[in-house]
Design a protein around this motif. Structure first.
Motif, PDB file in Angstrom:
ATOM      1  N   ALA A   1      38.506  27.484  47.251  1.00 14.23           N
ATOM      2  CA  ALA A   1      38.665  27.396  45.802  1.00 14.23           C
ATOM      3  C   ALA A   1      37.458  27.939  45.056  1.00 14.23           C
ATOM      4  N   GLU A   2      36.294  28.020  45.724  1.00 15.53           N
ATOM      5  CA  GLU A   2      35.103  28.547  45.069  1.00 15.53           C
ATOM      6  C   GLU A   2      35.112  30.076  44.984  1.00 15.53           C
ATOM      7  N   ASP A   3      36.034  30.694  45.731  1.00 19.19           N
ATOM      8  CA  ASP A   3      36.157  32.147  45.715  1.00 19.19           C
ATOM      9  C   ASP A   3      37.194  32.535  44.662  1.00 19.19           C
ATOM     10  N   HIS A   4      36.744  33.141  43.572  1.00 19.49           N
ATOM     11  CA  HIS A   4      37.629  33.454  42.453  1.00 19.49           C
ATOM     12  C   HIS A   4      38.171  34.883  42.501  1.00 19.49           C
ATOM     13  N   ASN A   5      38.011  35.541  43.628  1.00 18.17           N
ATOM     14  CA  ASN A   5      38.497  36.915  43.764  1.00 18.17           C
ATOM     15  C   ASN A   5      39.980  36.904  44.136  1.00 18.17           C
ATOM     16  N   VAL A   6      40.805  36.702  43.147  1.00 17.53           N
ATOM     17  CA  VAL A   6      42.259  36.652  43.316  1.00 17.53           C
ATOM     18  C   VAL A   6      42.824  38.030  42.975  1.00 17.53           C
ATOM     19  N   TYR A   7      43.707  38.534  43.846  1.00 19.22           N
ATOM     20  CA  TYR A   7      44.284  39.861  43.633  1.00 19.22           C
ATOM     21  C   TYR A   7      45.784  39.726  43.350  1.00 19.22           C
ATOM     22  N   ILE A   8      46.274  40.589  42.457  1.00 25.99           N
ATOM     23  CA  ILE A   8      47.706  40.688  42.182  1.00 25.99           C
ATOM     24  C   ILE A   8      48.135  42.101  42.527  1.00 25.99           C
TER      25      ILE A   8
ATOM     26  N   GLN B   1      45.563  44.272  40.493  1.00 22.41           N
ATOM     27  CA  GLN B   1      44.660  43.728  39.480  1.00 22.41           C
ATOM     28  C   GLN B   1      43.742  42.741  40.194  1.00 22.41           C
ATOM     29  N   ARG B   2      42.421  42.917  40.037  1.00 19.70           N
ATOM     30  CA  ARG B   2      41.469  42.103  40.760  1.00 19.70           C
ATOM     31  C   ARG B   2      40.765  41.150  39.798  1.00 19.70           C
TER      32      ARG B   2
ATOM     33  N   ARG C   1      35.554  35.607  38.388  1.00 20.68           N
ATOM     34  CA  ARG C   1      34.959  34.730  37.375  1.00 20.68           C
ATOM     35  C   ARG C   1      34.405  35.591  36.248  1.00 20.68           C
ATOM     36  N   LYS C   2      34.604  35.143  35.006  1.00 17.75           N
ATOM     37  CA  LYS C   2      34.264  35.959  33.836  1.00 17.75           C
ATOM     38  C   LYS C   2      32.841  36.517  33.902  1.00 17.75           C
ATOM     39  N   ILE C   3      32.739  37.819  33.657  1.00 19.42           N
ATOM     40  CA  ILE C   3      31.438  38.486  33.524  1.00 19.42           C
ATOM     41  C   ILE C   3      31.440  39.163  32.163  1.00 19.42           C
ATOM     42  N   GLY C   4      30.697  38.631  31.230  1.00 18.31           N
ATOM     43  CA  GLY C   4      30.698  39.186  29.885  1.00 18.31           C
ATOM     44  C   GLY C   4      32.064  39.057  29.254  1.00 18.31           C
ATOM     45  N   SER C   5      32.666  40.191  28.926  1.00 16.43           N
ATOM     46  CA  SER C   5      33.971  40.173  28.268  1.00 16.43           C
ATOM     47  C   SER C   5      35.097  40.571  29.213  1.00 16.43           C
ATOM     48  N   ARG C   6      34.841  40.534  30.515  1.00 18.37           N
ATOM     49  CA  ARG C   6      35.878  40.925  31.458  1.00 18.37           C
ATOM     50  C   ARG C   6      36.126  39.824  32.470  1.00 18.37           C
ATOM     51  N   SER C   7      37.408  39.706  32.843  1.00 18.53           N
ATOM     52  CA  SER C   7      37.761  38.726  33.871  1.00 18.53           C
ATOM     53  C   SER C   7      38.607  39.362  34.973  1.00 18.53           C
ATOM     54  N   SER C   8      38.924  40.651  34.842  1.00 19.07           N
ATOM     55  CA  SER C   8      39.633  41.343  35.916  1.00 19.07           C
ATOM     56  C   SER C   8      39.541  42.842  35.686  1.00 19.07           C
TER      57      SER C   8
ATOM     58  N   TYR D   1      41.523  46.705  37.096  1.00 23.24           N
ATOM     59  CA  TYR D   1      42.616  47.309  37.854  1.00 23.24           C
ATOM     60  C   TYR D   1      42.043  48.183  38.967  1.00 23.24           C
ATOM     61  N   SER D   2      42.690  48.154  40.117  1.00 27.01           N
ATOM     62  CA  SER D   2      42.292  48.989  41.241  1.00 27.01           C
ATOM     63  C   SER D   2      43.511  49.734  41.770  1.00 27.01           C
ATOM     64  N   PRO D   3      43.362  50.991  42.156  1.00 23.67           N
ATOM     65  CA  PRO D   3      44.506  51.729  42.717  1.00 23.67           C
ATOM     66  C   PRO D   3      44.860  51.266  44.133  1.00 23.67           C
ATOM     67  N   GLU D   4      44.028  50.424  44.733  1.00 17.11           N
ATOM     68  CA  GLU D   4      44.263  49.962  46.106  1.00 17.11           C
ATOM     69  C   GLU D   4      45.495  49.046  46.149  1.00 17.11           C
ATOM     70  N   SER D   5      46.433  49.385  47.053  1.00 16.97           N
ATOM     71  CA  SER D   5      47.681  48.627  47.139  1.00 16.97           C
ATOM     72  C   SER D   5      47.792  47.813  48.419  1.00 16.97           C
ATOM     73  N   SER D   6      46.832  47.969  49.338  1.00 16.71           N
ATOM     74  CA  SER D   6      46.910  47.261  50.625  1.00 16.71           C
ATOM     75  C   SER D   6      46.206  45.914  50.518  1.00 16.71           C
ATOM     76  N   VAL D   7      46.772  44.902  51.178  1.00 18.99           N
ATOM     77  CA  VAL D   7      46.183  43.564  51.137  1.00 18.99           C
ATOM     78  C   VAL D   7      44.915  43.544  51.984  1.00 18.99           C
ATOM     79  N   ARG D   8      44.105  42.493  51.743  1.00 14.13           N
ATOM     80  CA  ARG D   8      42.847  42.370  52.477  1.00 14.13           C
ATOM     81  C   ARG D   8      43.121  41.997  53.947  1.00 14.13           C
ATOM     82  N   LYS D   9      42.291  42.552  54.828  1.00 13.90           N
ATOM     83  CA  LYS D   9      42.536  42.386  56.274  1.00 13.90           C
ATOM     84  C   LYS D   9      41.595  41.375  56.920  1.00 13.90           C
ATOM     85  N   THR D  10      40.653  40.832  56.201  1.00 13.86           N
ATOM     86  CA  THR D  10      39.773  39.795  56.743  1.00 13.86           C
ATOM     87  C   THR D  10      39.810  38.598  55.815  1.00 13.86           C
TER      88      THR D  10
END
Length: 1160
Positions: free
Chosen positions: A209-216, A227-228, A231-238, A240-249
Motif C-alpha cells: 500500500a505504500e507503493d503509489h505507482n498504480v498503472y492503468i 496512465q501511470r 503520489r502528487k508531485i507539484g501539480s501532477r499526479s499521473s 501518460y506512457s505509450p508502454e502497453s505491457s504490464v510489469r514483469k517483476t
C-alpha cells in the motif's frame, strides 16, 4: 535529564493544555501538568490525594498521547483538532517527540491514558505495539490492524469478508514458494491472471500500500499505452506512457477499471457514526491536480447515500480505525471501495475540525471518565437528538422539513413569441421528437444554431424575393436573428456563446393555429397547423441572488435544533452535525432553469456550510434531470382555463374608465386587500397604461442621451450590462407594450415591472428621472395582472393550480407519508437500524426535501393551500388570521418560501392523531424596493399558543439562537467586528429575520445583510453614518488600492459576506477583480428577505394527508399523470413500491375524507 520539551500550558481557567512530552519526574495528569501511573507511586502521593479531596477543582486529567512522526503530529489538520480537543475540561494532550519515538525504549515514552498512534513512512510500528502492550492505553486506532492496511491483499480480503463491494480483482503473487499464484498470460488487449480475464482498460496496483505507482492500461482501440499514477508531485499526479505491457517483476493486484466520470470520492470517518466525504478530480483523468488560488487541491462536497454511510461504518469497524480514510468509486449506479488508507484527516474544513474534536473528546471521556472517577457525564446536547418545543409547550422530535422556494434575484427575463408555419421549422420540430409530446425545448448550442440558420435563410429570401410566400413576420425574424447572434458577439460575459442556462427556444404544435388573444384581435386567424415559437433570454441569477440564496440557506439551518455548544463555530451547526452523523436525509430538487438550479446550489452552500464555487455543488447535490413536470412548467402552453382568464383580464384592463363597483367584483371577487389597494392606485387602467408608456419613452430618451455622452462610453452597469443592452431592453418594451392600433398589450406589464424593479435596485447610480414613479405604477398593474393570471375566482385558481403543481403536491404527500415509516426512511439496509443506535447517532432521521422552482409553482401551491379546503377560516381563528395576512401580500417575490415541518411526539400512542404534528409557514421572499411601512404583518414564526406565552423558551429551540457563536469564515482581519448572532429578533414577537453578522455589544450599530427589521428602505445611503462606521468603511477602502469604488461599496462589503470572501481571495491572488464586483459604482444592495410567518401550527398529519389526497383526487385525470411524472425520481425498485403504496392509499382512503370547499 529530560527527553522532552514543554510547550506552555495552563490550568482550566486559561488556555488549554497542549504539551510536547514532560519531565522525567513529572507527568501531565496532576494539577502541575502531570499524570501518575498506579504502578509508580511517588513521594507526596498521599498528600496530593488529600488535596484532591479538599479541592474539587483538582480532579485528575485524561492524558491523550499523540504518537506519530513529527510531520504528521504537527500538520495543520492535527494541530487544529488538538487545539479543539484541549478545550475539553478534563483532557490534556501530550505529543510524543519524534526523537523519543525513534531512539528511546518504550518504557521511557510518556505515559498516557489514551493513545492516538498511526503508521507513516519511517514510523516504528513494532515499538508502538510494544508500548501498548506495556501501558494498555485506550486505542483510538488499533495498531495491529495497521499491518494489514499496509498490504492491499489483506485490505481486499477484509473488505470481501465484510460484504463490501469492491472492483472485480485477482492477485498475482510472484512468490517462489507459491507458484500457483503466479500465472500471467498477457495478450494485446487483455491479461489472464490465475485464470481470471481482465480486458483493457484494467488497473495494476502493487500489493504494498505504500507503493503509489498504480498503472492503468488502455485498449488499442483507444490508442493503447498506460496512465501511470504516483503520489502528487507539484501539480501532477499521473503521466501518460505509450508502454502497453504490464510489469514483469513484483506482485500486483489486477482489477477491473471502473468508469467514474472523472471523480474519486474520499471518505473520512471519525468513529462508526460520522463521516465527511469529498470528491476530487480523478488522477487518472489527466494527471493535472486542480488547485485553487491558495494552491490547495480543489475538492467538491459530496452527500453519501444511505448504503455508502453503511459502508463507512463497516470499514471503520472492520479495520478498527476510529479515524479512517478510504476511497470510493461511484460507477454504474454502485459504489465500490478501492482503497483503505487508515488514519486520515480532512484538510481545510473548520466544521470537520470542530466535529472531529468533539466526537473524539466525547468518545475518550465516555470510556475513561468512569475508570478515572472523573465527574463527567455524556453531554446530550440539542444537536444530538432533534428535539424542539412545540408552540403548545410540549417537546417533540423534528422529523421532516419540506420547503418550496422561488429562485433568487435575476436579470430581466425577456421573451419573444411568434407563430411560424415554414416547413423548415416543422422539419426541425420533427427532427428532435417534438411530435411525441407536442412540445419541444431547444437549448443546446447546435440546436440554437439551427434556429438561427433558419431565421437567416428566411430573411435572405425575403430580401431577394419580396413576393415570396413567407408567412413569418419580418420584424419577428429579425428580432430572433438579433437575439441569437447577440450570444456570440455583443457581450460574452452577459450572454455567453449559446449558453443553455440563459436562453432557449420553445416550439409548441398548434393543430388549428394560434387562438385569438381577445375578441378584438387585430390579425385574423389563419387556418391549418402552426408552431408557436417562444424565444427566451436573460433571467440569469445575479450575484445578489446568489447572496440571497446562500444567506437564506445559512439562516434556514437555524430552524433545526442544536448548535449552542462550545464547538458551534457558527449558527445552525445542529443541522450540520445532524447531516454529518448520517441522521439527515437531504435531497435538493430544482427545475431545469439555470437561475433555479444556481439558487438551489447557493442555498445548499449556505445550508451545509460548503466552500468553493457553485458549479460543483450543483453537479453533486442538486437533482434537476428527469423531473418530468415536478418543478417545470411550460407557461406558454396555457390550459383552457388560463387562456380564458387572460382574455377576461385583457378585456377588463382595456376599458378606458375608472374602475366601477362591477369591475371590483369581477377582478377581485375575494376582496383581497392587496388587489383592492392596487385597483385604487390605478383607478383608470388605460390612463395608467398611458402614463407608464410615457414614462418608458422618457426612460429610453434618457438612456440614448447617456449613450451620446462620451463620458458614458465605457460605463458598465450591474452584472456587466452595458447602456446599449439596457436600451435594447427598454426599446423592445416600448415597441411591444403599445400596439399600432393604440391598444396596450397587458401581457407586457410583468416584463415592465421586472425591468424597472431591476434597474431601480441595481442601476440607481445612473440617476434616471421618474424611475420611482414608473416603479409605483407598473407595480400596481403587476400586482393585479400577475396573481390573477393564476385565476380570478377560487375555482379558476384551483383549476390552474392543479395543472401546474399536482405532481409536486403528490410528492410532498409522499415525503410526509414516508417519514413516519422507519423502514422506508432513506431506503436503508435492515442492519442499519442496529448500527444506528449509538449515543452520537440515535436511530432517528430528519428528512429534508427542498424544491426550488419558479413563480408559477409557488403561486399554484399557495392557491391549493388557500382555496383547496385545508381548513375552514370561519371555524379556525388562526387560519382566518393567516388568510388575512396572505390577502395583504401583493407579490410572491424572489426567494418566496412555503415550508412544512413535521414533528413527532414520542409520548403519544403511535396510532393517535396527536402523534404527528404539522406546521405550515410562509415568507413572501425579498422585500420590494419601495415598500416603506406598507408591509403585511403576520404573527411571527412559531408563535406560542395563548396558554404558553409566558413560558421560557427552551435552549434548544430556534428562539434562543441569538446566543450562537460567530461565523468565523466571513471576517476580514483588518475589519474590527464583535461577536455576531445568526438571527436578530425583530419587533414582532416570534418572527425570524434572515440576517448575517451583527454586533452583540451594540445592536444599534450592527450591520446586516438583509436590513429588514427596522422597516427601512433596503437602499443603504452612504451618508449620515456614525464616525465609527465611517472608520470601518475607510479600512475597507484601504484594502482596495486598485479598485475604483466609493463608500457605498465599502458598506456593501460590510453587509455582504459573499463578496467579502471573493474580495479577500482577489486581494491575496493579485489577479483581476472578480466579475461579480463589476458594476458596483451604484452599490447595488442586497434586499432584505421577509421572515417566515406561521400560517398554522396545530395541524395533524392525518388532517394534512387527507387534504392532500382530496386535492389529488380533485385533480381528476391529472392524478394519473402525477405518478407517471414521479417515476423518473426513483429507481425501478422503489418505483414498484411507490405504485403499490399509492394504490393501497387510494383503496384505503376513508369515505369521510374531506373534499374541497364549494367554490364561488
Amino acid at each position: 535529564m529530560s527527553h522532552f520539551e514543554c510547550r506552555p500550558g495552563t490550568g482550566r481557567g486559561g488556555l488549554p493544555r497542549f504539551l510536547v512530552g514532560c519531565d522525567d519526574d513529572e507527568s501531565p495528569g496532576s494539577e502541575d501538568g502531570g499524570m501518575r501511573s498506579d504502578s509508580e507511586p511517588r513521594d507526596g502521593e498521599e498528600e496530593e490525594e488529600e488535596e484532591e479531596e479538599e479541592d474539587p477543582s483538582s480532579e485528575r486529567q485524561v492524558v491523550v498521547g499523540i504518537c506519530s512522526m513529527m510531520k504528521k503530529s504537527k500538520s495543520k489538520p492535527m494541530t487544529q483538532i488538538l487545539e479543539r480537543l484541549c478545550k475539553f475540561e478534563y483532557i490534556t494532550v501530550v505529543i510524543f517527540p519524534e526523537e523519543v519515538i525513534l531512539s528511546e525504549p518504550v518504557d521511557k515514552w510518556p505515559l498516557c491514558d489514551c493513545l492516538i498512534s498511526f503508521h507513516s513512512k519511517g514510523f516504528p510500528l513494532d515499538k508502538a505495539v510494544s508500548y501498548v502492550q506495556l501501558r494498555s492505553p485506550l486505542l483510538i486506532n488499533d495498531l495491529n490492524m495497521q499491518y494489514f492496511i499496509q498490504d492491499r491483499r489483506e485490505v481486499y480480503r477484509i473488505l470481501q469478508e465484510e460484504g463490501i463491494d469492491l472492483p472485480r480483482y485477482a492477485v498475482l503473487n510472484r512468490d517462489p514458494d507459491r507458484p500457483e499464484e503466479c500465472n500471467l498470460v498477457e495478450c494485446e488487449d487483455h491479461v489472464e491472471v490465475n485464470g481470471e480475464v481482465f480486458h483493457k482498460p484494467f488497473v495494476e496496483k502493487p500489493v504494498c500500500a505504500e507503493d503509489h505507482n498504480v498503472y492503468i492500461y488502455y485498449p488499442t482501440s483507444a490508442g493503447g499505452g498506460s496512465q501511470r499514477l504516483f503520489r502528487k508531485i507539484g501539480s501532477r499526479s499521473s503521466v501518460y506512457s505509450p508502454e502497453s505491457s504490464v510489469r514483469k517483476t513484483g506482485s500486483y493486484i489486477y482489477e477491473e477499471f471502473m468508469p467514474t466520470d472523472g471523480t474519486d470520492v474520499k471518505v473520512y470517518t471519525v468513529g462508526p457514526d460520522y463521516a465527511h466525504a469529498e470528491a476530487r478530480k480523478s488522477p487518472a483523468l489527466d494527471g493535472k491536480v486542480e488547485r485553487d488560488s491558495e494552491g490547495k487541491e480543489i475538492r467538491y462536497p459530496v452527500m453519501l447515500t444511505a448504503m455508502e454511510k453503511l459502508v463507512a461504518r463497516k470499514v471503520c469497524l472492520a479495520f478498527k480505525q476510529t479515524v479512517c480514510g478510504f476511497d470510493l468509486l461511484r460507477a454504474n449506479g454502485h459504489s465500490f471501495v478501492c482503497d483503505v488508507n487508515g488514519f486520515s484527516f480532512v484538510k481545510n474544513s473548520m466544521k470537520y475540525y470542530d466535529d472531529c474534536a468533539k466526537v473524539l473528546g466525547n468518545m475518550v471521556m465516555r470510556e475513561l471518565a468512569p475508570q478515572l472517577h472523573i465527574p463527567w457525564s455524556i453531554p446530550m446536547e440539542a444537536e444530538d437528538i432533534p428535539i424542539v418545543p412545540t408552540t403548545s409547550g410540549s417537546m417533540m422530535e423534528l422529523r421532516c422539513v419540506i420547503a418550496v422556494v422561488r429562485h433568487g434575484d435575476r436579470t430581466p427575463k425577456q421573451k419573444m413569441k411568434m407563430e411560424v408555419r415554414n416547413a423548415m421549422f416543422f422539419d426541425l420540430f420533427e427532427k428532435y421528437g417534438g411530435y411525441k409530446s407536442g412540445k419541444l425545448k431547444l437549448k443546446k448550442p447546435k440546436q440554437l444554431q439551427e434556429v438561427l440558420d433558419i431565421a437567416r435563410q428566411l430573411l435572405l429570401e425575403l430580401v431577394q424575393h419580396n413576393d415570396c410566400e413567407i408567412e413569418e413576420k419580418k420584424s419577428k425574424l429579425e428580432q430572433l436573428k438579433t437575439v441569437l447572434e447577440m450570444e456570440s458577439s455583443v457581450n460574452e460575459n452577459q450572454y455567453g456563446h449559446f449558453s443553455g442556462i440563459n436562453r432557449k427556444v420553445q416550439l409548441t404544435y398548434l393543430p388549428n393555429g394560434q387562438p385569438k388573444a381577445s375578441s378584438e384581435e387585430e390579425d385574423s386567424q389563419r387556418e391549418g397547423p402552426s408552431l408557436l415559437l417562444v424565444l427566451k433570454w436573460g433571467g440569469e441569477l445575479t450575484p445578489a441572488g446568489r447572496v440571497q440564496a446562500e444567506e437564506l440557506g445559512r439562516a434556514f439551518r437555524c430552524m433545526y435544533p442544536g448548535g449552542q455548544g462550545d464547538y458551534a463555530g457558527f449558527p445552525g451547526c445542529g443541522l450540520l452535525r445532524l447531516h454529518s452523523t448520517y441522521r439527515h436525509d437531504l435531497k435538493i430538487y430544482a427545475s431545469d432553469e439555470g437561475r433555479v438550479q444556481m439558487t438551489a446550489a447557493a442555498f445548499a452552500k449556505g445550508l451545509l456550510a460548503l466552500e468553493g464555487e457553485l458549479t460543483p455543488i450543483l453537479v453533486q447535490m442538486v437533482k434537476s434531470a428527469n423531473m418530468n413536470g415536478l418543478l417545470d412548467s411550460d407557461s406558454d402552453s396555457l390550459t383552457d382555463c388560463q387562456q380564458r382568464v387572460k382574455t377576461r383580464l385583457h378585456e377588463i384592463m382595456q376599458k378606458d374608465r375608472i374602475f366601477s363597483e362591477e369591475d371590483y367584483q369581477k377582478l377581485a371577487p375575494s376582496c383581497s386587500l392587496s388587489l383592492v389597494n392596487s385597483m385604487k392606485i390605478i383607478s383608470n387602467p388605460v390612463s395608467t397604461c398611458d402614463k407608464v408608456y410615457t414614462l418608458i419613452q422618457s426612460l429610453t430618451r434618457q438612456i440614448r442621451k447617456r449613450l451620446e455622452d462620451p463620458k458614458s462610453a465605457d460605463l458598465q452597469l450591474y452584472h456587466s450590462e452595458t447602456l446599449e443592452l439596457m436600451l435594447q431592453r427598454w426599446s423592445k418594451l416600448e415597441r411591444d407594450f403599445r400596439t399600432k392600433s393604440g391598444r396596450y398589450d397587458i401581457s407586457k406589464i410583468p416584463d415592465i415591472y421586472d425591468c424597472i424593479k431591476y434597474d431601480t435596485q441595481h442601476n440607481a447610480s445612473l440617476g434616471l428621472e421618474d424611475t420611482l414613479e414608473l416603479l409605483r405604477l407598473s407595480r400596481a398593474l403587476a400586482d393585479i395582472i400577475i396573481p390573477q393570471e393564476y385565476g380570478i375566482n377560487r375555482e379558476e385558481k384551483l383549476d390552474i393550480a392543479y395543472a401546474y403543481c399536482l405532481p409536486l403536491v403528490k410528492k410532498i404527500q409522499l415525503d410526509l407519508q414516508r417519514t413516519h415509516e422507519d423502514e422506508a426512511v432513506n431506503k436503508l439496509h435492515p442492519l442499519w437500524f442496529r448500527y444506528s443506535r449509538g449515543v452520537m447517532s440515535p436511530g432517528r432521521h430528519v428528512r429534508t426535501r427542498l424544491y426550488f422552482t419558479s413563480e408559477s409553482h409557488v403561486h399554484s401551491l399557495l392557491s391549493i393551500f388557500r382555496y383547496g379546503g385545508l381548513l375552514n377560516e370561519e371555524k379556525d381563528e388562526q387560519w382566518k388570521q393567516a388568510m388575512d395576512y396572505l390577502n395583504a401580500v401583493s407579490e410572491l417575490n424572489y426567494m418566496t418560501q412555503i415550508v412544512i415541518m413535521l414533528y413527532e411526539d414520542n409520548n403519544k400512542d403511535p396510532s393517535s392523531e396527536e402523534r404527528f404534528h404539522v406546521e405550515l409557514h410562509f415568507s413572501p421572499g425579498v422585500k420590494g424596493c419601495e415598500e416603506g411601512d406598507n408591509v403585511p404583518m403576520g404573527f411571527g414564526f412559531r408563535p406560542a399558543s395563548s396558554e404558553n406565552k409566558e413560558k421560557q423558551t427552551d435552549p434548544g429551540s430556534l428562539e434562543d439562537l441569538s446566543q450562537d457563536e460567530p461565523d468565523r469564515a466571513v471576517l476580514i482581519e483588518p475589519i474590527s467586528m464583535q461577536k455576531r448572532s445568526p438571527l436578530i429578533r425583530n419587533r414582532k414577537a416570534g418572527s425570524m429575520e434572515v440576517l448575517s453578522e451583527s454586533s452583540s455589544s451594540s445592536r444599534a450599530s450592527a450591520y446586516r445583510l438583509f436590513p429588514s427589521c427596522s422597516r427601512q428602505s433596503p437602499e443603504m445611503k452612504p451618508s449620515g453614518l456614525e464616525p465609527a462606521e465611517e472608520q470601518r468603511q475607510q479600512r475597507v477602502l484601504q484594502l482596495l488600492p486598485g479598485l475604483s469604488c466609493n463608500p457605498a461599496l465599502a458598506q456593501h462589503l460590510h453587509q455582504c459576506s459573499y463578496h467579502l470572501r471573493l474580495l479577500r481571495k482577489w486581494l491575496s491572488s493579485g489577479q483581476d477583480p472578480p466579475e461579480c464586483l463589476s458594476g458596483f459604482e451604484g452599490c447595488s444592495m442586497v434586499p432584505s428577505i421577509y421572515p417566515l410567518e406561521t400560517l398554522h401550527n396545530s395541524l395533524s398529519l392525518k388532517q394534512v394527508d387527507e387534504f392532500l389526497t382530496a386535492v389529488c383526487e380533485s385533480g381528476g385525470d391529472t392524478n394519473s399523470k402525477t405518478l407517471k411524472s414521479l417515476s423518473a425520481l426513483f429507481d425501478s425498485k422503489s418505483q414498484q413500491s411507490l405504485d403499490s403504496y399509492a394504490q393501497e392509499e387510494s383503496a384505503s382512503t376513508p369515505s369521510h375524507a374531506p373534499r374541497p370547499r364549494p367554490l364561488v
